[in-house]
Design a protein around this motif. Sequence first.
Motif: not given
Lengths: 400, 201
Positions: B128, B160-161, B153, B157-158, B125
Amino acid sequence: MAVTQQKPTNLDDNEEEEEAGAVAVSTHSPLHGDVLDLTLSHVPLVDLVHAARVSRSWSLAVSSSLRHFRKPKPWLLVHYQSTRSPHVVSTRAYDPRSLVWMDMEVGPGRRQPPAKLASALRSSHSTLLYGVSPARLSFSSDPLHLTWRHASPPSAWRVDPVVALVGSRLVVAGGACDFEDDPLSVEVYDLQAHTWSVCASMPAPLKDTSASVWLSVATDRRRMYVMEKLTGATHAFDPEVGAWLGPYDLRPDHGVFYSVIGFAGDRLVVVGLLGNSEDVKGVKLWGSIAVGADELEEICEMPEELVKELKDDSCRVSSISMCSRGDFVFVCSNSKPEIVFWCEREDASGVWRWGTARDPAARGRSLGQRVAYTCAEVGIGELREAAATGNGRFVVMEGR
Amino acid sequence: MRYLALPLLSQNLTESTARAQTLSLYLQLSLQVSLSQRNESTMSSSSSSLPSCPKKVVTLKSSEGETFEIEEIAALQSKTLENMIDENCADTPIPLPNIKGKILAKVVEYCNKHAEVGVDAESLRAWDAEFVNVENTTVFDYILAANFLEIPTLLDLTCQSVADMIKGKTPAEIEKTFNIKSAFTPEEEEQVRRENQWAFE
């Protein structure tokens, strides 16, 4: 509002030089279509209200994202009322879709609930907030409880009666009243005609337990259901006909010592504590086998590690409240208001599972406060209207 | 090369037992022959003296023509690459004309990291979080690459960013961050602004 941080940008060879700290002038944005919908599914509902105002395509993307990627989920609203004058009411909300807790702020144009809601703030059947005083009966049933209505008080003086809104009728039943002849009397207020009428009294078995502290209330479109928390005996009242029905035995497991009732969608649900008050052994969720049926089937048992969290230091659970709406059931322990238990029905599989949410700002908050819980289906429309009328907006205070 | 130990056949054996023993010997012999054949072929193909299975590698070509190698097992995180490998199209370099070299290098790094075994969730995490701790434009490029290569995945992740960039902002601030031209007419904008005067303060 939270402080916004703009990251310094790196530049392609083709783009103009920008000063440090200025915004990137990208010639394209990859944020469109499915990618934008996916991104917006990670944005809390309160922020989606703003995102939808950015442009027409973003407005469409917000709707699409909410419909296909991550649907809105019912909010839990926690209302705190100070027990000291002027009995101010403050509200916190939990959005399970994005796992955020919010404070509700009131705007300048807000129509306050009764100036000093001198009567105790109470909630009933997940969607009603009310307060009964000798002068009037105040109540609110809109999702975010931004509008309050007032009615003249019922003719019989009652302390802690059962109050429920069924269709366009407000039912007031029971309440310990020493001086009245009939402690089981029932009165119904017609919201359109603004008149009270006396109806058939509550069934005799409820003689000693006719206050809302002993009874759990649920309503569907036509009836009010009242369950004795300690025995599970349930009666129903139809205000249109003015008649009582039942009793129904909604205690399928005899190990249950305490149970509460509610409706999740069209389905009657019961949450029961197993064991005894000194030693709670488990918590289970039951639901009616079919719409309108009074037979229950077990839906989901709370995992042991969560049951441990429900008990306080002395392993006791004094009482629980339940709010339910759609595919969600929220359970709160009155002795541990900082932790909320929920049971959600997963859309795809139809399977229910339990979880918890801790309120980061709840520590010590409930001291000297009365707490009431309601549950609401909140969408972009409700938030927009609340902001537009200046009645209320929700701000995420923690964990940005 | 192992040598078979031939058991002495006793004169007193029954016919079926003898048949069984002969069959067993025959099978052992044929097994030895095939094993030696395989060893020979393996020894001739690999350069090392150990007959081990070579790691399969997929070659990716960026928009500028640069090539990057990625182990097949790491490449399987991309549904696009997985399909190609399944259909045996992955033996030649795969051209990715819409992904730049420096982005592709980072995507390969991401896949390699997430294909590692024995990494605990907490440190992954943290890794990431560092991975997306870059400029906005780079994150957008990661999103495009993850979307094209279908790496769920990385896409999550991106996104969410980027979602974190939207939180807590007024519409005007969002427009500025993402350089979006509002499609509302000036009148509509003014009306919206007046309606929500208090909400956007």
